[in-house]
Write an enzyme that holds these catalytic residues in place. Structure first.
Site, PDB file in Angstrom:
ATOM      1  N   SER A 176      13.965  36.862 -26.371  1.00 57.82           N
ATOM      2  CA  SER A 176      12.520  37.543 -26.321  1.00 57.82           C
ATOM      3  C   SER A 176      12.281  38.532 -25.332  1.00 57.82           C
ATOM      4  O   SER A 176      13.222  39.353 -25.205  1.00 57.82           O
ATOM      5  CB  SER A 176      11.643  36.343 -26.107  1.00 57.82           C
ATOM      6  OG  SER A 176      10.263  36.732 -26.419  1.00 57.82           O
ATOM      7  N   HIS A 203      12.317  38.478 -30.445  1.00 59.56           N
ATOM      8  CA  HIS A 203      10.928  38.681 -30.413  1.00 59.56           C
ATOM      9  C   HIS A 203      10.534  39.985 -30.183  1.00 59.56           C
ATOM     10  O   HIS A 203      10.731  40.435 -28.826  1.00 59.56           O
ATOM     11  CB  HIS A 203      10.333  37.442 -29.548  1.00 59.56           C
ATOM     12  CG  HIS A 203      10.655  36.375 -29.881  1.00 59.56           C
ATOM     13  ND1 HIS A 203      10.130  35.208 -29.107  1.00 59.56           N
ATOM     14  CD2 HIS A 203      10.836  35.576 -30.943  1.00 59.56           C
ATOM     15  CE1 HIS A 203      10.736  34.057 -29.460  1.00 59.56           C
ATOM     16  NE2 HIS A 203      10.899  34.230 -30.918  1.00 59.56           N
ATOM     17  N   ASP A 295      11.010  28.575 -27.950  1.00 62.97           N
ATOM     18  CA  ASP A 295      11.637  28.934 -29.427  1.00 62.97           C
ATOM     19  C   ASP A 295      13.095  29.004 -29.116  1.00 62.97           C
ATOM     20  O   ASP A 295      13.688  29.481 -28.240  1.00 62.97           O
ATOM     21  CB  ASP A 295      11.184  30.297 -29.929  1.00 62.97           C
ATOM     22  CG  ASP A 295      11.585  30.595 -31.368  1.00 62.97           C
ATOM     23  OD1 ASP A 295      11.819  29.489 -32.131  1.00 62.97           O
ATOM     24  OD2 ASP A 295      11.500  31.897 -31.710  1.00 62.97           O
TER      25      ASP A 295
END
Length: 358
Positions: A176, A203, A295
């Site tokens: 991310s 992400h 996540d």
């Protein structure tokens, strides 16, 4: 929050600077301490004002976003959020060069017109700024050396033949905030005869995944492409999840792309890791890199339970240690490594592809 976060807005458009200022000043936890119309002026303002975060334009006169980022990160390291008005290949390339030079993340600029869309953009921008302003950034010496790293574009690699599902190694990399630069570093370190299929779930703001793929190709000898529904995994090929779509797999190994409206974060690292673990079991390697939140933690657990191997990026090299830490705290990480050591582990764990040399 004891003191409002101090923001510097850098954009060559007076209208855009005014719009961003208006959006940010609606939040009492933020204060705009200054503006700059080009990169050189930005360097002066950063030294004078010492802001907590800089919103930085891509295309500017006098000094563009890339050189501005390099100079800021070399002399006055400050969290930088890149704002771009264009998703053209040229602007996307500059954007990822800025991320490579130390900027933390990227968003599209808010657009005038639709009031509902403008309000959504304001909320997203403020949320992102509050997250990134707390990141402890480090000095990047590249701006001091001013060395232009000549990146030789590798010749195209013929894709290897596909194999039946579940019979060859698969590496799943999840990342991310701060991830694109580290993912690129890892992919650049893998050899042309790498003996696994590689999946990347990063992400990133909507509209940027295709440009990220183009940027990653400049340093990798492995073919890299956006995943497409219905295709199968191939050894020595890197597939990247498209933004806002989850990448899962049918029992025959074909890719399925889906949109789960109930998920806050798409693409989901957890969903891809869990899907791969169900089919490839002990042949799966999970790699969880820098990012906020949890996540990937459950996905890494699924890989471990299936007999696969799991690696988390170490705290010292992470922009944000949240995702790796969540997996480590869950007790499902077998190795905690810096990026260069992750490359070594992936190479040592997986033999060259069939027909390739050692």
């Amino acid at each position: 929050m004891a003191h409002p976060l101090r923001i510097l807005i850098v954009d060559d458009s007076a209208l855009m600077r005014r719009l961003i200022r208006t959006m940010l000043e609606q939040d009492p936890e933020l204060t705009v301490v200054g503006e700059a119309a080009d990169g050189r002026e930005a360097l002066i303002r950063v030294a004078e004002l010492r802001p907590d975060l800089i919103t930085l334009d891509v295309r500017m006169p006098v000094m563009d976003g890339v050189e501005t980022t390099r100079q800021i990160m070399a002399y006055q390291p400050t969290p930088i959020l890149v704002l771009t008005a264009s998703l053209s290949r040229y602007d996307i390339d500059i954007t990822f060069q800025m991320l490579d030079s130390g900027a933390l993340d990227v968003m599209e600029k808010p657009a005038l017109g639709d009031n509902d869309a403008l309000e959504r953009a304001r909320i997203a921008l403020i949320r992102k700024i509050k997250l990134l302003a707390r990141v402890k950034v480090v000095t990047h010496l590249r701006g001091r050396r001013k060395l232009q790293e000549a990146q030789a574009v590798p010749p195209p690699v013929s894709p290897p033949p596909s194999r039946p599902s579940g019979t060859f190694p698969v590496v799943v990399i999840g990342a991310s905030t701060g991830g694109p630069r580290i993912v690129q570093q890892i992919l650049a370190g893998l050899p042309a005869n790498y003996g696994a299929a590689v999946l990347v779930v990063q992400h990133i703001a909507q509209g940027f995944s295709a440009g990220m793929v183009e940027w990653m190709r400049t340093r990798s000898v492995l073919p890299i492409k956006l995943a497409q529904a219905g295709e199968t995994l191939q050894i020595g090929t890197v597939l990247v999840a498209p933004d806002r779509l989850d990448m899962t797999f049918e029992t025959d190994g074909r890719i399925k792309l889906s949109d789960h409206p109930l998920l806050l974060q798409r693409p989901s690292i957890d969903i891809t890791m869990q899907s791969v673990a169900e089919i490839y079991a002990a042949q799966t390697t999970g790699v969880l890199l820098t990012g906020m939140g949890r996540d990937g933690a459950m996905g890494m657990r699924a890989i471990r339970r299936a007999g696969g191997y799991t690696i988390a990026q170490d705290e010292a090299s992470c922009t944000i240690f949240g995702m790796p830490k969540a997996a480590i705290d869950l007790g499902v990480v077998e190795a905690v490594l810096a990026p260069e050591k992750i490359i070594e582990a992936l190479i040592n764990r997986i033999a060259p592809k069939w027909g390739g040399s050692g």
